[in-house]
Write an enzyme that holds these catalytic residues in place. Structure first.
Site, PDB file in Angstrom:
ATOM      1  N   HIS A   1       0.540  -3.377   2.895  1.00 59.11           N
ATOM      2  CA  HIS A   1       1.663  -3.869   3.087  1.00 59.11           C
ATOM      3  C   HIS A   1       2.868  -2.862   2.484  1.00 59.11           C
ATOM      4  O   HIS A   1       4.023  -2.547   3.375  1.00 59.11           O
ATOM      5  CB  HIS A   1       2.166  -5.290   2.441  1.00 59.11           C
ATOM      6  CG  HIS A   1       3.515  -5.891   2.652  1.00 59.11           C
ATOM      7  ND1 HIS A   1       3.863  -6.762   3.826  1.00 59.11           N
ATOM      8  CD2 HIS A   1       4.595  -5.575   1.940  1.00 59.11           C
ATOM      9  CE1 HIS A   1       4.956  -7.034   3.709  1.00 59.11           C
ATOM     10  NE2 HIS A   1       5.518  -6.414   2.843  1.00 59.11           N
ATOM     11  N   GLU A   2       3.113  -2.504   1.381  1.00 62.41           N
ATOM     12  CA  GLU A   2       3.897  -1.791   0.961  1.00 62.41           C
ATOM     13  C   GLU A   2       4.144  -0.365   1.437  1.00 62.41           C
ATOM     14  O   GLU A   2       5.109   0.256   1.399  1.00 62.41           O
ATOM     15  CB  GLU A   2       3.945  -1.682  -0.785  1.00 62.41           C
ATOM     16  CG  GLU A   2       4.066  -3.083  -1.433  1.00 62.41           C
ATOM     17  CD  GLU A   2       5.479  -3.671  -1.135  1.00 62.41           C
ATOM     18  OE1 GLU A   2       6.600  -2.873  -0.944  1.00 62.41           O
ATOM     19  OE2 GLU A   2       5.490  -5.047  -1.132  1.00 62.41           O
TER      20      GLU A   2
ATOM     21  N   HIS B   1       6.419  -0.164   4.281  1.00 65.85           N
ATOM     22  CA  HIS B   1       7.607  -0.061   4.119  1.00 65.85           C
ATOM     23  C   HIS B   1       8.103   1.559   3.750  1.00 65.85           C
ATOM     24  O   HIS B   1       8.846   2.050   4.179  1.00 65.85           O
ATOM     25  CB  HIS B   1       7.942  -0.643   2.461  1.00 65.85           C
ATOM     26  CG  HIS B   1       8.297  -2.254   2.666  1.00 65.85           C
ATOM     27  ND1 HIS B   1       9.180  -2.751   3.672  1.00 65.85           N
ATOM     28  CD2 HIS B   1       7.728  -3.237   2.118  1.00 65.85           C
ATOM     29  CE1 HIS B   1       9.124  -4.147   3.375  1.00 65.85           C
ATOM     30  NE2 HIS B   1       8.317  -4.493   2.563  1.00 65.85           N
TER      31      HIS B   1
ATOM     32  N   HIS C   1       8.307   3.667   6.736  1.00 62.30           N
ATOM     33  CA  HIS C   1       9.714   3.223   7.382  1.00 62.30           C
ATOM     34  C   HIS C   1      10.652   4.239   6.730  1.00 62.30           C
ATOM     35  O   HIS C   1      11.640   4.722   7.422  1.00 62.30           O
ATOM     36  CB  HIS C   1      10.261   1.911   6.961  1.00 62.30           C
ATOM     37  CG  HIS C   1      11.147   1.074   8.016  1.00 62.30           C
ATOM     38  ND1 HIS C   1      11.543  -0.144   8.012  1.00 62.30           N
ATOM     39  CD2 HIS C   1      11.800   1.803   9.066  1.00 62.30           C
ATOM     40  CE1 HIS C   1      12.365  -0.241   8.821  1.00 62.30           C
ATOM     41  NE2 HIS C   1      12.603   0.746   9.476  1.00 62.30           N
TER      42      HIS C   1
END
Length: 670
Positions: A459-460, A463, A466
């Site tokens: 999940h991280e 980020h 991104h």
């Protein structure tokens, strides 16, 4: 000694020279940066020439570079490695940052110059830049009269002070609530490596020969799923959910009440019915009512599913169920009904292998990027690892920092942040960090992840992608600088590769034997996917609806008793469950009270998940893990930042508006 932050870092990609910095130099550089930025702002506002895009908007984007690099380095330490000196500096500097923001966005001369810019013939990103600045001026109170602006400044200063205090108390409260166990027999059921970590934590805290169960940020503690001793489970659970609300020096309930009151007043001053309405004005959600409608639609089905799970757990337990029993018997049901033992999976999820052969491997297959560890570069703590990231053609992309282990100087939770943001205007490439709180094993022992930690790692990194893939002109639009209810979307999408066969078979191997995770276990994991969704969705919605309850108050409605208010708010929302407290209770709801990041915005996770579920379907319909899919996702969405309406980026990718049905199906709410 010259302060290294006063000049641009000479290190690769502009990574801050942490090893050369003394704590007091962060404060010196930030004070210099605040002053220099105000001088730059005054020069823009006082320019005698007519306002143009170049002398106003571009000048604004180029301003504040000393402040930005100093603040990025400092606040990374505040979250991840805060000494007492750094915490004291944070207390002093947080109100200064708030006041500085007001100095910029309540400057009427500056606003009038932006309002006078002619954007005719400009490219869409440049037009959007001016529009976004004007929006921020208005949302910051530029339209208020003198007394109104003065009151707003006072409110913002109070919010900064209270938010900092809340965050610091919660961090200390999490440490002080750790459960000390004297007899190892009381830890029966806990995996051996967790027992070793507890022994090491106790030793480090001065309790040689004992065992310290440290806490994670949410209320539901991982050890509750393993501990056989019911009394120890109860002590751990009660220590967790009572944080910040015991009336002691680390109690935060009065801070929460004050924060809610000031936010309500701020919203009213700016012309909104409440703070939730003010926040919704900045998001991709059309309005606050749309958010409340979606959450209220989900709540009854989530509670029904949770009740069904509770009935199954009570049957297995053979006695009335209590909240501290849930995780233990849920794990037992998963073992007995689905033949899935989550603790037995951990030897297949060794941290280094998951990073290299899982997270990085999936990114290489999708996007063609490669990772080279840079042992020659130093971060702010010896545990932090640094990788240089390159594109498929060998060109440089940026740096990725992984800070995975828990420590006393780090706040709870997991997050991504940027040390350097990509911008074509400034010629900068991204430097991004992922920070987690995995218990560090004794020296020489492997780090074996839980399923939840595995999910957090992917999940991280979503980020991080991104931030790394940002390809914008203006720093204001870089990477994750998107509305709060959009920012979780790319990170959620990256979770889909955890169980993707090609990725799973590459990283899920026993750390001793090298044997792959048996296909039978993989199949049973997939079959048991919906087990526990009732609990998870109810727990999450409880926190999201509690957040909205605090932020739909009017100034005169702030309650005297915060815990009574919490209970009534959950009951009124139909999400109160005697066995499932909210994921975060008021006393440790750092997301919404320690700064304004997720205030009235904790709904963002499930709002983003609507887009995520749609995008998982898009990947699957188009062949899954392919370079062409990865390239399209990168170019149309990850690279865009906020340089165009993020929902336009989604629509371009998906070819239509998002629908709620894929999410409802995923969570068993259909």
């Amino acid at each position: 000694m010259t302060n290294p932050l006063l000049t641009a870092s000479p290190l690769p990609y502009g990574i801050p020279p942490f090893a050369a910095l003394a704590p007091e130099q962060y404060g010196e550089a930030i004070e210099a940066g605040l002053a220099a930025h105000l001088d730059e702002i005054e020069a823009i506002a006082d320019n005698d020439e007519p306002a143009t895009f170049e002398n106003t908007a571009l000048a604004m984007e180029r301003s504040g570079q000393l402040l930005n690099r100093s603040a990025a380095a400092f606040f990374t330490l505040v979250s991840a490695d805060a000494s007492e000196q750094i915490r004291e500096l944070e207390t002093v500097l947080s109100p200064r940052f708030s006041a500085h923001q007001d100095e910029v966005y309540l400057n009427r001369r500056l606003f009038e110059r932006f309002a006078a810019i002619d954007t005719a013939g400009r490219d869409p990103e440049s037009v959007r830049l001016v529009e976004e600045y004007l929006r921020e001026f208005r949302q910051s109170g530029i339209q208020l009269d003198g007394p109104g602006q003065e009151r707003l400044r006072a409110i913002n200063a109070g919010l900064a002070r209270l938010g900092t205090e809340f965050g610091q108390r919660v961090k200390e409260g999490m440490k002080s609530a750790a459960l000390l166990v004297e007899d190892v027999r009381d830890l029966a059921g806990l995996p051996a490596d967790d027992v070793a970590s507890a022994a090491e934590a106790a030793r480090a805290a001065g309790h040689e020969g004992k065992y310290l169960l440290t806490l994670v940020q949410p209320g539901n503690q991982p050890a509750l799923a393993s501990l056989e001793n019911r009394a120890v489970r109860r002590r751990l659970f009660e220590a967790s959910v009572a944080r910040g609300s015991d009336g002691g020096s680390l109690d935060v309930l009065d801070l929460a009440r004050e924060l809610a009151g000031l936010r309500a007043e701020k919203a009213q001053l700016l012309g909104f019915a409440n703070y939730a309405e003010l926040v919704a004005d900045r998001q991709t959600a059309p309005d606050f009512e749309a958010v409340r409608t979606m959450l209220n639609r989900m709540a009854p089905a989530a509670v029904r599913n949770a009740d069904a799970e509770a009935a199954a757990l009570a049957e297995v337990a053979g006695h009335p169920l209590e909240a501290w029993d849930w995780a233990y018997y849920s794990a037992k049901v998963r073992r007995e009904k689905y033949d899935v033992d989550e603790q037995a999976l951990r030897p297949y999820f060794e941290l280094d292998r998951v990073i290299t052969d899982g997270v990085f491997f999936a990114a290489k297959l999708l996007y063609g990027i490669t990772f080279q560890e840079r042992a020659d570069l130093q971060a702010y703590h010896p545990d932090v690892r640094i990788w240089e990231v390159r594109n498929e053609d060998g060109s440089s992309l940026g740096l990725f920092l992984g800070d995975y282990y828990a420590r006393e100087s780090k706040r709870g939770g997991a997050w991504m942040n940027s040390l350097v943001e990509q911008s074509a205007l400034l010629g900068t490439q991204p430097v991004v960090t992922n920070t987690l709180n995995i218990s560090k094993p004794p020296v020489g022992e492997p780090t074996l992840l839980t399923l939840d930690e595995l999910r957090t790692l992917f999940h991280e990194f979503g980020h991080a992608l991104h931030g790394l893939f940002s390809n914008v002109t203006y720093p204001r639009f870089s990477g994750t600088s998107v509305p709060r209810d959009f920012v979780e979307y790319p990170s959620q999408v990256n979770e889909m590769w955890i169980m993707w066969p090609q990725v799973l078979s590459n990283y899920a191997r026993h750390h001793v034997t090298g044997e792959p995770l048996p296909q039978g276990i993989v199949d049973r994991l997939n079959e048991s996917r919906l087990w526990g969704e009732g609990f998870a969705t109810t727990e999450y919605l409880g926190a999201a609806l509690l957040d909205l309850a605090w932020h739909t108050l009017e100034p005169g409605e702030v309650p005297e008793d915060a815990l009574e208010f919490e209970a009534k708010a959950l009951a009124a929302a139909g999400i109160a469950h005697p066995l499932i407290p909210p994921r975060y209770r008021t006393g440790y709801f750092q997301h919404i009270f320690a700064g304004a990041g997720y205030a009235a915005g904790y709904y963002s996770y499930i709002w983003s998940e609507v887009l995520d579920a749609e995008t998982v379907d898009w990947f699957t319909e188009n062949g899954g893990l392919t370079r062409s899919n990865g390239e399209r996702f990168r170019q149309e969405l990850l690279s865009r930042g906020n340089s165009r309406d993020p929902l336009d980026s989604f629509r371009t990718l998906r070819g239509r508006e998002a629908r709620l049905e894929p999410l409802l199906k995923r969570r068993g709410l259909d």
